[in-house]
Motif scaffolding. Structure first.
Motif, mmCIF file in Angstrom:
data_model
loop_
_atom_site.group_PDB
_atom_site.id
_atom_site.type_symbol
_atom_site.label_atom_id
_atom_site.label_comp_id
_atom_site.label_asym_id
_atom_site.label_seq_id
_atom_site.Cartn_x
_atom_site.Cartn_y
_atom_site.Cartn_z
ATOM 1 N N PRO A 1 0.106 7.505 9.326
ATOM 2 C CA PRO A 1 0.526 6.210 8.785
ATOM 3 C C PRO A 1 1.907 5.746 9.216
ATOM 4 O O PRO A 1 2.170 4.541 9.242
ATOM 5 N N SER A 2 2.799 6.663 9.576
ATOM 6 C CA SER A 2 4.145 6.241 9.985
ATOM 7 C C SER A 2 4.131 5.465 11.294
ATOM 8 O O SER A 2 5.058 4.706 11.586
ATOM 9 N N TRP B 1 4.886 11.562 -3.576
ATOM 10 C CA TRP B 1 4.924 10.172 -3.146
ATOM 11 C C TRP B 1 6.227 9.799 -2.440
ATOM 12 O O TRP B 1 6.524 8.627 -2.218
ATOM 13 N N SER B 2 7.015 10.803 -2.114
ATOM 14 C CA SER B 2 8.147 10.641 -1.201
ATOM 15 C C SER B 2 8.335 11.988 -0.530
ATOM 16 O O SER B 2 7.721 12.978 -0.933
ATOM 17 N N THR B 3 9.174 12.027 0.488
ATOM 18 C CA THR B 3 9.351 13.209 1.339
ATOM 19 C C THR B 3 8.084 13.475 2.136
ATOM 20 O O THR B 3 7.011 12.919 1.868
ATOM 21 N N GLY B 4 8.170 14.342 3.097
ATOM 22 C CA GLY B 4 7.024 14.635 3.945
ATOM 23 C C GLY B 4 6.570 13.384 4.683
ATOM 24 O O GLY B 4 7.377 12.631 5.227
ATOM 25 N N THR B 5 5.276 13.131 4.676
ATOM 26 C CA THR B 5 4.727 11.962 5.367
ATOM 27 C C THR B 5 4.314 10.860 4.396
ATOM 28 O O THR B 5 3.551 9.962 4.759
ATOM 29 N N ALA B 6 4.784 10.938 3.148
ATOM 30 C CA ALA B 6 4.494 9.887 2.171
ATOM 31 C C ALA B 6 5.279 8.632 2.524
ATOM 32 O O ALA B 6 6.304 8.681 3.213
ATOM 33 N N GLY B 7 4.819 7.492 2.046
ATOM 34 C CA GLY B 7 5.533 6.258 2.319
ATOM 35 C C GLY B 7 4.802 5.055 1.756
ATOM 36 O O GLY B 7 3.934 5.177 0.886
ATOM 37 N N VAL C 1 0.862 -1.179 0.000
ATOM 38 C CA VAL C 1 0.000 0.000 0.000
ATOM 39 C C VAL C 1 0.905 1.238 0.000
ATOM 40 O O VAL C 1 1.781 1.366 0.856
ATOM 41 N N TYR C 2 0.708 2.118 -0.956
ATOM 42 C CA TYR C 2 1.469 3.361 -1.041
ATOM 43 C C TYR C 2 0.572 4.503 -0.572
ATOM 44 O O TYR C 2 -0.630 4.521 -0.860
#
Length: 309
Positions: free
Chosen positions: A178-179, A130-136, A119-120
């Protein structure tokens, strides 16, 4: 094949939809207007119309397997669409996923042609980051309780993220961050067989499983997640019809105004309608069949209108 209502911050409502390898919208007088490609270079090649839509921060996103995810962003243009990768501020690589939902202020996507167990999730309020910040991302390949499975659907409710496999369900709590979200519960032996059958109500998540239409009822106080078979009284007939369907074409909607869960089986030309207003003594819902119309998709609008494609 898909209809979505985009709600913008100023209250503007726009109906966008897809079919015949094209994207469209309804204008102010409900006339159909085709959206044209407005990005740079060559237009993306669209070979199928089995999109799933999600709206975030005034933008509608279109996802389907093997395709570049697309956006309709009326702040940039009300007559065109573009690739997500062409949005100003785009970061990393947006997954070419077959499943997408908008929940807890971000996009959640899953099931690409090369990875069906991850799950992205995008950055907060940024479906193009979709990267950096709180993306993962979250790989659940080793989390399935009953062995290997694949993600077939996603849902969010009351701070929980539901990850559906074909024969099991994972429930993560704390999905607003989500982290730090954690696996809260699992359901074994029951999963979702149709991406577009998953519908969230004010109290439930309803979906089509391998054994009928089910409502996953989850409360914080419970240590398990009991299922309720809404289709118990018609299950044999229903699943006999489902067996002859391409599950990727099965569509459903929950109409809050009518308290109906509608499940469209296009090859058989049946719509099963489950009345959720009153549950019968055996836990099932009253069911009827609509056989006089042949819809391809649905949309429940903010004003309560039910649209049929």
């Amino acid at each position: 094949t898909v209809i979505n209502e985009l709600v913008q911050a100023d209250g503007t409502l726009t109906v966008v939809f897809a079919g015949n390898l094209k994207l469209f919208k309804l204008d102010s007088v409900n006339a159909v207007s085709e959206l044209t490609y407005g990005g740079g270079g060559t237009a993306p090649t669209i070979t199928a119309s089995n999109w799933q839509c999600a709206s975030l921060n005034g933008i509608t996103y279109f996802f389907q397997s093997g395709h570049n995810p697309l956006i309709y962003d009326p702040a940039v243009s009300t007559t065109t669409y573009r690739r997500v990768s062409e949005k100003t501020g785009y970061v990393a690589t947006v997954p070419s996923a077959n499943i997408v939902i908008s929940a807890f202020g971000r996009l959640w996507a899953a099931n690409t042609t090369t990875n069906n167990a991850t799950v992205y999730f995008s950055d907060l309020i940024s479906g193009h980051v979709w990267s950096t910040g709180t993306a993962g991302s979250l790989n659940v390949n080793n989390v399935w309780v009953n062995g290997a499975d694949e993600i077939t659907g996603l849902a969010a409710h009351n701070g929980f993220l539901f990850i559906f496999g074909k024969r099991q369900i994972l429930i993560y709590s704390g999905a607003t961050s989500p982290s730090t979200m954690t696996l809260s519960d699992t359901v074994e032996g029951i999963g979702c067989i149709s991406r577009d059958s998953v519908q969230t109500t004010s109290t439930d998540v309803i979906f089509l499983s391998n054994s009928g239409v089910r409502s996953l009822m989850r409360t914080i106080q419970e240590k398990s997640s009991p299922e309720r078979d809404l289709s118990k009284n018609v299950r044999d007939d229903l699943m006999s019809v489902v067996s002859g369907e391409d599950v990727s074409n099965i569509k459903a909607i929950y109409s809050e105004t009518n308290a109906l869960y509608l499940l469209n089986l296009p090859s058989s030309k049946f719509v099963y309608a489950f009345d959720t207003k009153g549950i019968m003594q055996n836990g099932s819902s009253r069911a009827t069949i609509w056989d006089g119309i042949e819809p391809t998709c649905f949309c429940s609008r903010r004003n309560g209108d039910l649209l049929l494609g």
